[in-house]
Scaffold this motif. Structure first.
Motif, PDB file in Angstrom:
ATOM      1  N   PHE B 147       0.536  -1.097   0.082  1.00 10.88           N
ATOM      2  CA  PHE B 147      -0.072  -0.205   0.233  1.00 10.88           C
ATOM      3  C   PHE B 147       0.944   1.211  -0.203  1.00 10.88           C
ATOM      4  CE2 PHE B 147      -2.275   3.222   2.299  1.00 10.88           C
ATOM      5  CZ  PHE B 147      -3.121   3.577   1.367  1.00 10.88           C
ATOM      6  N   TYR B 148       1.843   1.196   0.808  1.00 13.11           N
ATOM      7  CA  TYR B 148       2.431   2.528   1.024  1.00 13.11           C
ATOM      8  C   TYR B 148       3.380   2.715   0.035  1.00 13.11           C
ATOM      9  CZ  TYR B 148       0.574   4.348   5.359  1.00 13.11           C
ATOM     10  OH  TYR B 148      -0.169   4.940   6.320  1.00 13.11           O
ATOM     11  N   LEU B 149       3.917   1.782  -0.760  1.00  9.77           N
ATOM     12  CA  LEU B 149       4.807   2.243  -1.901  1.00  9.77           C
ATOM     13  C   LEU B 149       4.189   2.647  -2.975  1.00  9.77           C
ATOM     14  CD1 LEU B 149       7.581   1.855  -3.134  1.00  9.77           C
ATOM     15  CD2 LEU B 149       7.348  -0.507  -3.298  1.00  9.77           C
ATOM     16  N   ILE B 150       2.883   1.791  -3.348  1.00  9.65           N
ATOM     17  CA  ILE B 150       1.945   2.549  -4.340  1.00  9.65           C
ATOM     18  C   ILE B 150       1.410   3.899  -3.866  1.00  9.65           C
ATOM     19  CG2 ILE B 150      -0.641   2.345  -5.275  1.00  9.65           C
ATOM     20  CD1 ILE B 150      -0.255  -0.630  -5.137  1.00  9.65           C
ATOM     21  N   LEU B 151       1.115   4.131  -2.673  1.00  4.10           N
ATOM     22  CA  LEU B 151       0.886   5.533  -2.274  1.00  4.10           C
ATOM     23  C   LEU B 151       2.068   6.558  -2.490  1.00  4.10           C
ATOM     24  CD1 LEU B 151      -1.353   7.525  -0.848  1.00  4.10           C
ATOM     25  CD2 LEU B 151      -0.385   6.658   1.181  1.00  4.10           C
ATOM     26  N   LEU B 152       3.054   6.005  -2.207  1.00  5.54           N
ATOM     27  CA  LEU B 152       4.141   6.835  -2.455  1.00  5.54           C
ATOM     28  C   LEU B 152       4.430   7.507  -3.780  1.00  5.54           C
ATOM     29  CD1 LEU B 152       6.417   8.020  -0.538  1.00  5.54           C
ATOM     30  CD2 LEU B 152       7.939   5.911  -0.755  1.00  5.54           C
ATOM     31  N   ASN B 153       4.309   6.416  -4.809  1.00  5.24           N
ATOM     32  CA  ASN B 153       4.428   6.703  -6.166  1.00  5.24           C
ATOM     33  C   ASN B 153       3.531   7.639  -6.647  1.00  5.24           C
ATOM     34  OD1 ASN B 153       6.401   5.159  -7.633  1.00  5.24           O
ATOM     35  ND2 ASN B 153       5.742   3.428  -6.447  1.00  5.24           N
ATOM     36  N   TYR B 154       2.174   7.471  -6.146  1.00  3.73           N
ATOM     37  CA  TYR B 154       1.195   8.396  -6.509  1.00  3.73           C
ATOM     38  C   TYR B 154       1.375   9.799  -5.914  1.00  3.73           C
ATOM     39  CZ  TYR B 154      -1.714   4.886  -9.001  1.00  3.73           C
ATOM     40  OH  TYR B 154      -2.139   3.750  -9.802  1.00  3.73           O
ATOM     41  N   ILE B 155       1.705   9.953  -4.634  1.00  8.18           N
ATOM     42  CA  ILE B 155       1.825  11.258  -4.036  1.00  8.18           C
ATOM     43  C   ILE B 155       3.022  12.040  -4.858  1.00  8.18           C
ATOM     44  CG2 ILE B 155       2.727  12.451  -1.903  1.00  8.18           C
ATOM     45  CD1 ILE B 155       1.543  10.179  -0.225  1.00  8.18           C
ATOM     46  N   ALA B 156       3.959  11.476  -5.070  1.00  5.65           N
ATOM     47  CA  ALA B 156       5.033  12.084  -5.802  1.00  5.65           C
ATOM     48  C   ALA B 156       4.469  12.534  -7.151  1.00  5.65           C
ATOM     49  CB  ALA B 156       6.156  11.228  -6.104  1.00  5.65           C
ATOM     50  N   GLN B 157       3.441  11.790  -8.172  1.00  6.22           N
ATOM     51  CA  GLN B 157       2.726  12.112  -9.065  1.00  6.22           C
ATOM     52  C   GLN B 157       1.831  13.488  -8.778  1.00  6.22           C
ATOM     53  OE1 GLN B 157       2.749  11.601 -12.407  1.00  6.22           O
ATOM     54  NE2 GLN B 157       4.908  11.033 -11.968  1.00  6.22           N
ATOM     55  N   SER B 158       1.556  13.486  -7.695  1.00  4.46           N
ATOM     56  CA  SER B 158      -0.098  14.249  -7.235  1.00  4.46           C
ATOM     57  C   SER B 158      -0.019  15.593  -7.836  1.00  4.46           C
ATOM     58  CB  SER B 158      -0.565  13.950  -5.919  1.00  4.46           C
ATOM     59  OG  SER B 158       0.277  14.758  -5.157  1.00  4.46           O
ATOM     60  N   PRO B 159       1.300  16.275  -7.639  1.00  2.93           N
ATOM     61  CA  PRO B 159       0.867  17.625  -7.789  1.00  2.93           C
ATOM     62  C   PRO B 159       0.929  18.177  -9.352  1.00  2.93           C
ATOM     63  CG  PRO B 159       2.848  17.335  -6.417  1.00  2.93           C
ATOM     64  CD  PRO B 159       2.513  15.943  -6.859  1.00  2.93           C
ATOM     65  N   TYR B 160       1.283  16.577 -10.083  1.00  2.51           N
ATOM     66  CA  TYR B 160       1.294  17.118 -11.540  1.00  2.51           C
ATOM     67  C   TYR B 160       0.155  16.566 -12.288  1.00  2.51           C
ATOM     68  CZ  TYR B 160       5.790  17.721  -9.274  1.00  2.51           C
ATOM     69  OH  TYR B 160       6.775  18.051  -8.584  1.00  2.51           O
ATOM     70  N   ASN B 161      -0.628  15.860 -11.286  1.00  2.00           N
ATOM     71  CA  ASN B 161      -1.826  14.902 -11.720  1.00  2.00           C
ATOM     72  C   ASN B 161      -3.056  15.351 -11.393  1.00  2.00           C
ATOM     73  OD1 ASN B 161      -3.447  12.886 -12.564  1.00  2.00           O
ATOM     74  ND2 ASN B 161      -1.879  11.622 -12.751  1.00  2.00           N
ATOM     75  N   GLU B 162      -3.854  16.191 -12.085  1.00  2.00           N
ATOM     76  CA  GLU B 162      -5.178  16.544 -11.649  1.00  2.00           C
ATOM     77  C   GLU B 162      -6.070  15.695 -10.976  1.00  2.00           C
ATOM     78  OE1 GLU B 162      -7.078  18.742 -14.663  1.00  2.00           O
ATOM     79  OE2 GLU B 162      -5.657  20.343 -14.780  1.00  2.00           O
ATOM     80  N   GLU B 163      -6.197  14.425 -11.516  1.00  2.00           N
ATOM     81  CA  GLU B 163      -6.995  13.420 -11.296  1.00  2.00           C
ATOM     82  C   GLU B 163      -6.605  12.789  -9.892  1.00  2.00           C
ATOM     83  OE1 GLU B 163      -9.685  10.405 -13.767  1.00  2.00           O
ATOM     84  OE2 GLU B 163      -7.861  11.276 -14.653  1.00  2.00           O
ATOM     85  N   VAL B 164      -5.250  12.469  -9.654  1.00  2.00           N
ATOM     86  CA  VAL B 164      -4.758  11.733  -8.358  1.00  2.00           C
ATOM     87  C   VAL B 164      -4.852  12.579  -7.081  1.00  2.00           C
ATOM     88  CG1 VAL B 164      -2.676  10.824  -7.595  1.00  2.00           C
ATOM     89  CG2 VAL B 164      -3.172  10.141  -9.807  1.00  2.00           C
TER      90      VAL B 164
END
Lengths: 239, 239, 239, 239
Positions: B147-164
């Motif tokens: 879970f947290y590894l996936i979350l980590l990946n998405y969090i790093a993306q989140s400022p550049y990803n409107e949907e996430v």
DNA sequence: TATGAATGAGATTTCATTCAT
DNA sequence: AATGAATGAAATCTCATTCAT
């Protein structure tokens, strides 16, 4: 006799290259009759001692790009543009993209570590040092607003990047060891139980990191208050 | 005599070969005496109706790839290979890469949320609920290691990803609101000061997240003990 | 004594080999007596400054592909191959496929407009100008055989392409406005009724376009005669 | 005993396929005790005489898609969706995409040809027939607004499409031959010079086509007036 | 040192067509 | 006659890196 910028149309399509060569300068003058004369071209000798300056210039540009585009869309071309240099020159100062990325991280780390150490070293008493440490790590997002966003990008990469992983580990270890040194004073003064040391240092690091990431993610309205409570939480814990 | 839904597992997409009535699905019911009766058959074609199955299959493959390669090197081609499908078919079930990624995240979130809620709902007393919550969030990395590894990946993306970005925000908000509901019981029982609620909920979330990320990064040797201390830290805080 | 731009054709990208002063461009001027003087050299590198040359090269290759395969099967890969370049380099000079396509159209338009204007400007009397205009537009398919095939491809795209639509509209407007300016002279000389102007200009444009498209479609045996009759048709109309 | 829709949850994940098979119908009833019984499945026999209807349905959907997306982005999947059919069934009625495209064009052509012929056949005198023809071809964009947009798409394709090219040629030949037949009456009545026939017929066709395309491209404000002038232009020409 | 042109591999995405049933 | 899942080729586009000068 007056210096004049060269009129564009006077040059064949290839002559404009002259102006693109950054370290050369045409030397022009007007003749007695008002005509423009090219007297020669000064190809300036490469500046001595530019290396560290250029490196810094590129690292700064890379940081900007990291913040603007994130790890996923970070490109050398963008870095070059942002530093108003050519793509090629990046490879003169850095082995490759990975190398540049690592340098960026190293810079960010040493900056932050320095800040925390300085804050603590102003004090002598254990309680004051501990408080100063807590306040300093809680304040990183305020003092160095981009740090955690950059860190976030690298952490996400770390499991897949052999060079970044140990760098991050080392950074946190340094910061935690520094805290343990402070706590050791507490142990010596019988304020703390020796066993508390490793656990407490980990919990402080986690909490600081967690708070900072939350701040990155959600628009917290009471950040200041949260930071104060963070300090209080651990002051209470060691009582 | 009652109608019975057919158990899912009885009908893997390939089982149709087993039926005498070709390419069809038997519709069964229990008789008064418990005997099974074949009431009729549904005509079906094995190439039709794969949607729910395939979506799940692809999401699982995507999760695998995410863990193996990270967000940065996550490619549709790898997902397809990992699911032993062609690249094209991914686009039959998901609008685009982004869509697939979002579905993966949604699944991970709902799984984790469910785990925490279930853990809490076993208890009734405030103190027990609070403890259960703390233990559950501290145990997420153990129960759901990816879970947290996936979350980590998405969090790093989140400022550049409107949907996430809003997805993540919502996830943390849900989990925190749920904690505040528990804390509200403490307030009503005069165990907690009302002002403690928002701060405490934030600190708990941050600490849990911070711990999990640290665990991702460093090979902690005393994880179990840290988790216990995490629980104790906040139990102490509300005393 | 006057500065003279160097003629383009004197500096193909490979000529730099010919100069004794390696990788440089001579900067010349005329003396009072007409002698050429070498005033200095511009340092250049052959891999730099290819932009205008390559853009032209790519646009030409794109035109070829457009004609050979049509809009529908026009591919960047083919353009690159036809220009003996890599696909990647196309994107160094053009933002994307659409951008390249638009540049191709712009070139074709300006070429054709130029041809018509030049033909008309040789004359002064209204009747002669009008005739020259008619002949020029009727002759476009002969002078510029690819023009209408390219146009056709773009027109078919235009309802689904936000950038192309206004380009085409503008092209026809320019050409028609130019005709109206000619017709205005006829109005001033009382040869034409003012109301005839807009209608006539539209009819001429339509007829020219229609003829050209017919010619594209069918192998007309009497093209020349048709063009003459086209001129006569409108000469008769304004009598 | 009452017919009831089947409750979703009563079916294993594959049973819903039943409802996707358009020509089968489950037959249900309530037992005396209120239980639902599936009595059987009626697989309806394929409807006889559906072929021409389905073909028409698909051609219409294809026309819609052509207008909406253009030749370049015309896809079988869109056609199927627009006709509320599966992609597969398109290939039952048409050999392939190209075949479908050709049928669409044929339909459009025969419609338009019919309209013109009908308009002319109401009259008997040469002048009236000629006028009727002119008016009819000028009115095509009004009577059949999509015709020229579809034609445009096909014409642009025609040089690269062996099947479409002769179809278009034939269409224009038919229409032009029909005009020549009318003009022949004028020749017989000594109203027209025989040589005028082929030229005039070509010019009329071109003008009509050119006007229609202009109308597609530019928002003309005085379309009606232009059409009238188109008629007048050629009436004047034969005087 | 510096330039920016050039390469080429790899990623995403689309889509005509086939196929089992 | 009908379904829609599946394939796989092809197209667009990106980008780290090299290279001649």
């Amino acid at each position: 006799m007056r210096l004049q910028p060269l009129a564009n149309q006077a040059f064949s399509p290839f002559t404009y290259n002259l102006f693109h060569v950054k370290h050369s300068l045409p030397f022009l003058c007007y003749t007695f009759y008002g005509h423009i004369l090219l007297m020669g071209v000064f190809v300036m000798s490469p500046k001595v001692g530019m290396e560290p300056l250029r490196r810094q210039q590129i690292i700064l540009a890379a940081k900007d790009c990291m913040l603007q585009y994130g790890f996923g869309h970070f490109s050398i071309k963008d870095v070059a543009e942002s530093a108003t240099l050519s793509t090629g020159v990046i490879y003169h100062y850095f082995k490759n993209k990975q190398d540049l990325l690592v340098q960026v991280l190293k810079e960010s780390f040493s900056e932050t570590e320095e800040t925390v150490r300085e804050a603590v070293e102003k004090h002598t008493a254990f309680e004051e040092k501990f408080k100063a440490y807590l306040e300093a790590v809680a304040d990183v997002p305020k003092q160095n607003p981009d740090f955690y966003l950059i860190l976030l990008n690298y952490i996400a990469q770390s499991p897949y990047n052999e060079e970044v992983q140990p760098l991050i580990t080392k950074f946190f270890d340094h910061l935690r060891t520094f805290l343990e040194e402070i706590l050791e004073e507490g142990v010596e003064q019988d304020i703390l139980h020796p066993e508390t040391k490793p656990v407490l240092s980990h919990l402080v690091m986690s909490q600081a990191m967690g708070l900072a990431f939350q701040e990155q993610l959600l628009p917290l309205d009471n950040v200041e208050y949260l930071r104060e409570e963070f300090v209080r939480l651990f002051q209470k814990y060691i009582e």
